[in-house]
Design a protein around this motif. Structure first.
Motif, short mmCIF file in Angstrom:
data_model
loop_
_atom_site.label_atom_id
_atom_site.label_comp_id
_atom_site.label_asym_id
_atom_site.label_seq_id
_atom_site.Cartn_x
_atom_site.Cartn_y
_atom_site.Cartn_z
N MET A 1 20.78 -32.11 50.30
CA MET A 1 19.91 -31.58 51.33
C MET A 1 20.45 -31.88 52.74
O MET A 1 20.02 -31.28 53.70
CB MET A 1 18.51 -32.17 51.19
N GLU A 2 21.39 -32.79 52.78
CA GLU A 2 22.01 -33.12 54.05
C GLU A 2 22.74 -31.91 54.63
O GLU A 2 22.72 -31.69 55.84
CB GLU A 2 22.98 -34.30 53.87
N ARG A 3 23.33 -31.11 53.76
CA ARG A 3 24.04 -29.90 54.22
C ARG A 3 23.06 -28.91 54.87
O ARG A 3 23.37 -28.30 55.89
CB ARG A 3 24.76 -29.24 53.03
N VAL A 4 21.88 -28.77 54.29
CA VAL A 4 20.87 -27.88 54.86
C VAL A 4 20.45 -28.38 56.24
O VAL A 4 20.35 -27.60 57.19
CB VAL A 4 19.64 -27.76 53.92
N LYS A 5 20.24 -29.67 56.35
CA LYS A 5 19.86 -30.26 57.64
C LYS A 5 20.95 -30.02 58.67
O LYS A 5 20.67 -29.63 59.81
CB LYS A 5 19.58 -31.75 57.47
N ASP A 6 22.20 -30.25 58.28
CA ASP A 6 23.32 -30.04 59.20
C ASP A 6 23.37 -28.58 59.68
O ASP A 6 23.53 -28.32 60.88
CB ASP A 6 24.65 -30.40 58.54
N LEU A 7 23.23 -27.64 58.76
CA LEU A 7 23.25 -26.22 59.14
C LEU A 7 22.08 -25.88 60.06
O LEU A 7 22.24 -25.12 61.02
CB LEU A 7 23.23 -25.33 57.89
N ALA A 8 20.92 -26.44 59.78
CA ALA A 8 19.75 -26.17 60.61
C ALA A 8 19.95 -26.71 62.03
O ALA A 8 19.59 -26.03 63.01
CB ALA A 8 18.50 -26.78 59.98
N ILE A 9 20.54 -27.88 62.14
CA ILE A 9 20.79 -28.46 63.46
C ILE A 9 21.83 -27.62 64.21
O ILE A 9 21.67 -27.36 65.40
CB ILE A 9 21.22 -29.94 63.33
N HIS A 11 22.37 -24.46 63.77
CA HIS A 11 21.67 -23.22 64.13
C HIS A 11 20.81 -23.43 65.36
O HIS A 11 20.79 -22.62 66.29
CB HIS A 11 20.82 -22.75 62.95
N SER A 12 20.09 -24.52 65.37
CA SER A 12 19.17 -24.82 66.46
C SER A 12 19.89 -25.05 67.78
O SER A 12 19.37 -24.70 68.84
CB SER A 12 18.35 -26.06 66.08
N SER A 13 21.09 -25.62 67.71
CA SER A 13 21.80 -25.93 68.94
C SER A 13 22.76 -24.82 69.39
O SER A 13 23.27 -24.87 70.50
CB SER A 13 22.57 -27.24 68.78
N ALA A 14 22.96 -23.82 68.54
CA ALA A 14 23.86 -22.72 68.92
C ALA A 14 23.19 -21.87 70.00
O ALA A 14 21.98 -21.65 69.98
CB ALA A 14 24.18 -21.86 67.71
N SER A 15 23.99 -21.41 70.94
CA SER A 15 23.42 -20.60 72.02
C SER A 15 23.65 -19.11 71.81
O SER A 15 22.84 -18.29 72.22
CB SER A 15 23.99 -21.03 73.38
N LYS A 74 11.79 -26.14 53.81
CA LYS A 74 11.09 -27.08 54.70
C LYS A 74 12.05 -27.71 55.70
O LYS A 74 11.73 -27.82 56.89
CB LYS A 74 10.43 -28.19 53.88
N ILE A 75 13.21 -28.14 55.22
CA ILE A 75 14.19 -28.76 56.10
C ILE A 75 14.65 -27.75 57.15
O ILE A 75 14.72 -28.06 58.34
CB ILE A 75 15.40 -29.30 55.30
N TRP A 76 14.95 -26.53 56.71
CA TRP A 76 15.40 -25.49 57.63
C TRP A 76 14.34 -25.22 58.69
O TRP A 76 14.64 -25.14 59.87
CB TRP A 76 15.73 -24.21 56.86
N GLU A 77 13.10 -25.09 58.27
CA GLU A 77 12.01 -24.79 59.22
C GLU A 77 11.77 -25.96 60.17
O GLU A 77 11.38 -25.76 61.31
CB GLU A 77 10.73 -24.44 58.47
N ARG A 78 12.02 -27.18 59.72
CA ARG A 78 11.82 -28.34 60.58
C ARG A 78 12.90 -28.44 61.66
O ARG A 78 12.62 -28.72 62.82
CB ARG A 78 11.80 -29.61 59.75
N TYR A 79 14.15 -28.24 61.25
CA TYR A 79 15.26 -28.45 62.18
C TYR A 79 15.76 -27.17 62.86
O TYR A 79 16.50 -27.25 63.83
CB TYR A 79 16.42 -29.15 61.46
N ALA A 80 15.37 -26.02 62.34
CA ALA A 80 15.74 -24.74 62.98
C ALA A 80 14.49 -23.87 63.08
O ALA A 80 14.40 -22.80 62.50
CB ALA A 80 16.82 -24.02 62.16
N PRO A 81 13.48 -24.36 63.83
CA PRO A 81 12.22 -23.61 63.91
C PRO A 81 12.42 -22.23 64.52
O PRO A 81 13.31 -22.01 65.34
CB PRO A 81 11.33 -24.48 64.80
N GLU A 82 11.61 -21.30 64.07
CA GLU A 82 11.72 -19.91 64.49
C GLU A 82 11.67 -19.72 66.01
O GLU A 82 12.32 -18.84 66.54
CB GLU A 82 10.61 -19.08 63.83
N GLU A 83 10.91 -20.56 66.68
CA GLU A 83 10.80 -20.40 68.14
C GLU A 83 12.13 -20.66 68.85
O GLU A 83 12.31 -20.30 69.99
CB GLU A 83 9.70 -21.27 68.74
N ASN A 84 13.10 -21.27 68.14
CA ASN A 84 14.43 -21.48 68.72
C ASN A 84 15.39 -20.33 68.44
O ASN A 84 16.53 -20.36 68.86
CB ASN A 84 15.05 -22.77 68.16
#
Length: 87
Positions: A1-9, A11-15, A74-84
């Motif tokens: 699940m660490e890989r999912v968290k990394d991808l979500a982060i 995604h969230s930080s990409a501009s 859940k991990i994806w939605e937590r670290y890469a929320p739709e509003e981002n």
């Protein structure tokens, strides 16, 4: 699940929208490769067996794979929320 968290982060930080889209594609590919494809295989085995013990074991495996997919979501939605998202 660490890989999912990394991808979500990532995604969230990409501009750039292209970077976000690529990261989302990588996330979906990861989930498909690790869990979804196996889930389909196990479900087909479940449908094809008439052995009650085997059916029960396969049902447990289906439950486990579904839980893993939901955990990824859940991990994806937590670290890469739709509003981002940009799109």
């Amino acid at each position: 699940m660490e890989r999912v968290k990394d991808l979500a982060i990532i995604h969230s930080s990409a501009s750039a929208a292209e970077d976000k889209a690529e990261t989302a594609r990588r996330y979906h590919a990861f989930v498909a490769l690790k869990f979804r494809e196996r889930l389909i295989e196990v479900f087909e085995q479940y449908q094809g067996t008439h052995n009650p013990e085997r059916k029960l074991a396969l049902k447990d495996k289906i439950k486990e794979l579904n839980m893993r997919i939901l955990e990824c979501k859940k991990i994806w939605e937590r670290y890469a929320p739709e509003e981002n998202w940009d799109g």
